[in-house]
Design a protein around this motif. Structure first.
Motif, PDB file in Angstrom:
ATOM      1  N   UNK A   9      25.342 -26.084 -44.277  1.00 24.49           N
ATOM      2  CA  UNK A   9      25.859 -26.920 -45.230  1.00 24.49           C
ATOM      3  C   UNK A   9      26.984 -27.695 -44.737  1.00 24.49           C
ATOM      4  N   UNK A  10      27.876 -26.978 -44.145  1.00 29.34           N
ATOM      5  CA  UNK A  10      29.162 -27.764 -43.625  1.00 29.34           C
ATOM      6  C   UNK A  10      29.124 -28.680 -42.685  1.00 29.34           C
ATOM      7  N   UNK A  11      28.304 -28.597 -41.781  1.00 28.98           N
ATOM      8  CA  UNK A  11      27.762 -29.668 -40.805  1.00 28.98           C
ATOM      9  C   UNK A  11      27.070 -30.709 -41.371  1.00 28.98           C
ATOM     10  N   UNK A  12      26.362 -30.748 -42.585  1.00 35.84           N
ATOM     11  CA  UNK A  12      25.532 -31.788 -42.960  1.00 35.84           C
ATOM     12  C   UNK A  12      26.299 -33.082 -43.114  1.00 35.84           C
ATOM     13  N   UNK A  13      26.069 -34.010 -42.507  1.00 30.84           N
ATOM     14  CA  UNK A  13      26.521 -35.327 -42.531  1.00 30.84           C
ATOM     15  C   UNK A  13      27.770 -35.330 -41.576  1.00 30.84           C
ATOM     16  N   UNK A  14      27.868 -34.628 -40.810  1.00 37.31           N
ATOM     17  CA  UNK A  14      28.645 -34.609 -39.594  1.00 37.31           C
ATOM     18  C   UNK A  14      28.185 -34.880 -38.368  1.00 37.31           C
ATOM     19  N   UNK A  15      28.807 -35.387 -37.300  1.00 39.42           N
ATOM     20  CA  UNK A  15      28.391 -36.051 -36.094  1.00 39.42           C
ATOM     21  C   UNK A  15      27.979 -34.764 -35.128  1.00 39.42           C
ATOM     22  N   UNK A  16      28.598 -33.655 -34.911  1.00 37.62           N
ATOM     23  CA  UNK A  16      28.155 -32.552 -33.956  1.00 37.62           C
ATOM     24  C   UNK A  16      28.250 -32.783 -32.575  1.00 37.62           C
ATOM     25  N   UNK A  17      27.479 -32.050 -31.919  1.00 38.36           N
ATOM     26  CA  UNK A  17      27.628 -32.238 -30.522  1.00 38.36           C
ATOM     27  C   UNK A  17      26.778 -33.226 -29.811  1.00 38.36           C
ATOM     28  N   UNK A  18      27.376 -33.869 -28.704  1.00 32.85           N
ATOM     29  CA  UNK A  18      26.553 -34.943 -27.945  1.00 32.85           C
ATOM     30  C   UNK A  18      27.029 -34.857 -26.559  1.00 32.85           C
ATOM     31  N   UNK A  19      26.652 -35.579 -25.574  1.00 35.03           N
ATOM     32  CA  UNK A  19      26.765 -35.612 -24.136  1.00 35.03           C
ATOM     33  C   UNK A  19      28.352 -35.788 -23.897  1.00 35.03           C
ATOM     34  N   UNK A  20      29.092 -36.611 -24.519  1.00 36.35           N
ATOM     35  CA  UNK A  20      30.488 -36.718 -24.275  1.00 36.35           C
ATOM     36  C   UNK A  20      31.360 -35.570 -24.820  1.00 36.35           C
ATOM     37  N   UNK A  21      30.718 -34.801 -25.884  1.00 38.22           N
ATOM     38  CA  UNK A  21      31.385 -33.496 -26.175  1.00 38.22           C
ATOM     39  C   UNK A  21      31.203 -32.451 -25.133  1.00 38.22           C
ATOM     40  N   UNK A  22      29.990 -32.473 -24.880  1.00 37.79           N
ATOM     41  CA  UNK A  22      29.706 -31.467 -23.683  1.00 37.79           C
ATOM     42  C   UNK A  22      30.354 -31.494 -22.439  1.00 37.79           C
ATOM     43  N   UNK A  23      30.449 -32.955 -22.224  1.00 39.52           N
ATOM     44  CA  UNK A  23      31.448 -33.190 -20.844  1.00 39.52           C
ATOM     45  C   UNK A  23      32.794 -32.881 -21.052  1.00 39.52           C
ATOM     46  N   UNK A  24      33.489 -32.963 -22.302  1.00 36.06           N
ATOM     47  CA  UNK A  24      34.784 -32.557 -22.466  1.00 36.06           C
ATOM     48  C   UNK A  24      35.006 -31.240 -22.702  1.00 36.06           C
ATOM     49  N   UNK A  25      33.880 -30.536 -23.197  1.00 39.14           N
ATOM     50  CA  UNK A  25      34.033 -28.957 -22.878  1.00 39.14           C
ATOM     51  C   UNK A  25      33.983 -28.264 -21.679  1.00 39.14           C
ATOM     52  N   UNK A  26      33.104 -29.024 -20.743  1.00 40.47           N
ATOM     53  CA  UNK A  26      33.163 -28.631 -19.346  1.00 40.47           C
ATOM     54  C   UNK A  26      34.558 -29.021 -18.601  1.00 40.47           C
ATOM     55  N   UNK A  27      35.275 -29.936 -19.037  1.00 45.85           N
ATOM     56  CA  UNK A  27      36.314 -30.311 -18.578  1.00 45.85           C
ATOM     57  C   UNK A  27      37.431 -29.232 -19.050  1.00 45.85           C
ATOM     58  N   UNK A  28      37.349 -28.958 -20.100  1.00 45.62           N
ATOM     59  CA  UNK A  28      38.256 -28.142 -20.747  1.00 45.62           C
ATOM     60  C   UNK A  28      38.220 -26.627 -19.924  1.00 45.62           C
ATOM     61  N   UNK A  29      36.855 -26.318 -19.746  1.00 44.83           N
ATOM     62  CA  UNK A  29      36.638 -25.048 -19.193  1.00 44.83           C
ATOM     63  C   UNK A  29      37.276 -25.100 -17.474  1.00 44.83           C
ATOM     64  N   UNK A  30      37.067 -25.975 -17.078  1.00 39.63           N
ATOM     65  CA  UNK A  30      37.512 -26.439 -15.712  1.00 39.63           C
ATOM     66  C   UNK A  30      39.179 -26.374 -15.633  1.00 39.63           C
ATOM     67  N   UNK A  31      39.478 -26.846 -16.763  1.00 34.92           N
ATOM     68  CA  UNK A  31      41.172 -26.891 -16.711  1.00 34.92           C
ATOM     69  C   UNK A  31      41.662 -25.551 -17.316  1.00 34.92           C
ATOM     70  N   UNK A  32      41.001 -24.963 -18.055  1.00 32.28           N
ATOM     71  CA  UNK A  32      41.675 -23.293 -18.433  1.00 32.28           C
ATOM     72  C   UNK A  32      41.170 -22.482 -17.162  1.00 32.28           C
ATOM     73  N   UNK A  33      40.117 -22.659 -16.474  1.00 38.27           N
ATOM     74  CA  UNK A  33      40.231 -21.853 -14.996  1.00 38.27           C
ATOM     75  C   UNK A  33      41.451 -22.078 -14.044  1.00 38.27           C
ATOM     76  N   UNK A  34      41.740 -23.538 -13.991  1.00 39.95           N
ATOM     77  CA  UNK A  34      42.782 -24.131 -13.139  1.00 39.95           C
ATOM     78  C   UNK A  34      44.100 -23.662 -13.741  1.00 39.95           C
TER      79      UNK A  34
END
Length: 137
Positions: A9-34
């Motif tokens: 219900x909270x996510x209804x009408x919201x954008x959610x996850x797409x390819x750009x979000x997945x890419x930024x999450x991957x970059x965040x993970x790499x930067x956290x490890x770094x």
């Protein structure tokens, strides 16, 4: 109501996850490890800014603007994945057609054949080499 229904219900009408979000999450993970090896304030601020940006995009109600951002990202990435000609047009055309058609390769000549979806098991005849094979559409 359980937590899953509340989140839905909270996510209804919201954008959610797409390819750009997945890419930024991957970059965040790499930067956290770094950041485990390189401890700098700039890296921590960059990670935090990317996290805020990613969540802002995911929870945004401005769906059209987020979709336009994702489309620009996909066009930028397609420059690096280009194999032949104008793949941006071909990719959007293929994703649109995948709803209505299934694609098969002929076992005889590897010709790509497009068949309408939803007809069950059908016999397909290759237009190039006339090989017949059975597949589920």
């Amino acid at each position: 109501m359980n937590w899953r229904d509340k989140f839905t219900n909270f996510m209804y009408g919201r954008y959610g996850v797409d390819q750009l979000s997945r890419f930024t999450i991957l970059i965040i993970f790499i930067l956290c490890v770094l950041s485990m090896f390189i401890r700098t304030q700039i890296l921590s601020i960059l990670i935090l800014a990317l996290i805020v940006f990613t969540y802002y995009r995911m929870f945004s109600k401005n769906i059209y603007k987020r979709a336009a951002e994702n489309e620009k990202y996909l066009q930028f990435i397609s420059r690096f994945k280009r194999k032949n000609g104008n793949t941006t047009y071909n990719n959007t055309q293929n994703t649109e057609q995948k709803r209505y058609y299934k694609y098969f390769k002929c076992p005889g000549c590897s010709q790509k054949i497009r068949i309408p979806r939803g007809h069950g098991k059908i016999e397909i005849k290759c237009p190039k080499c006339n090989t017949k094979f059975i597949r589920k559409s």
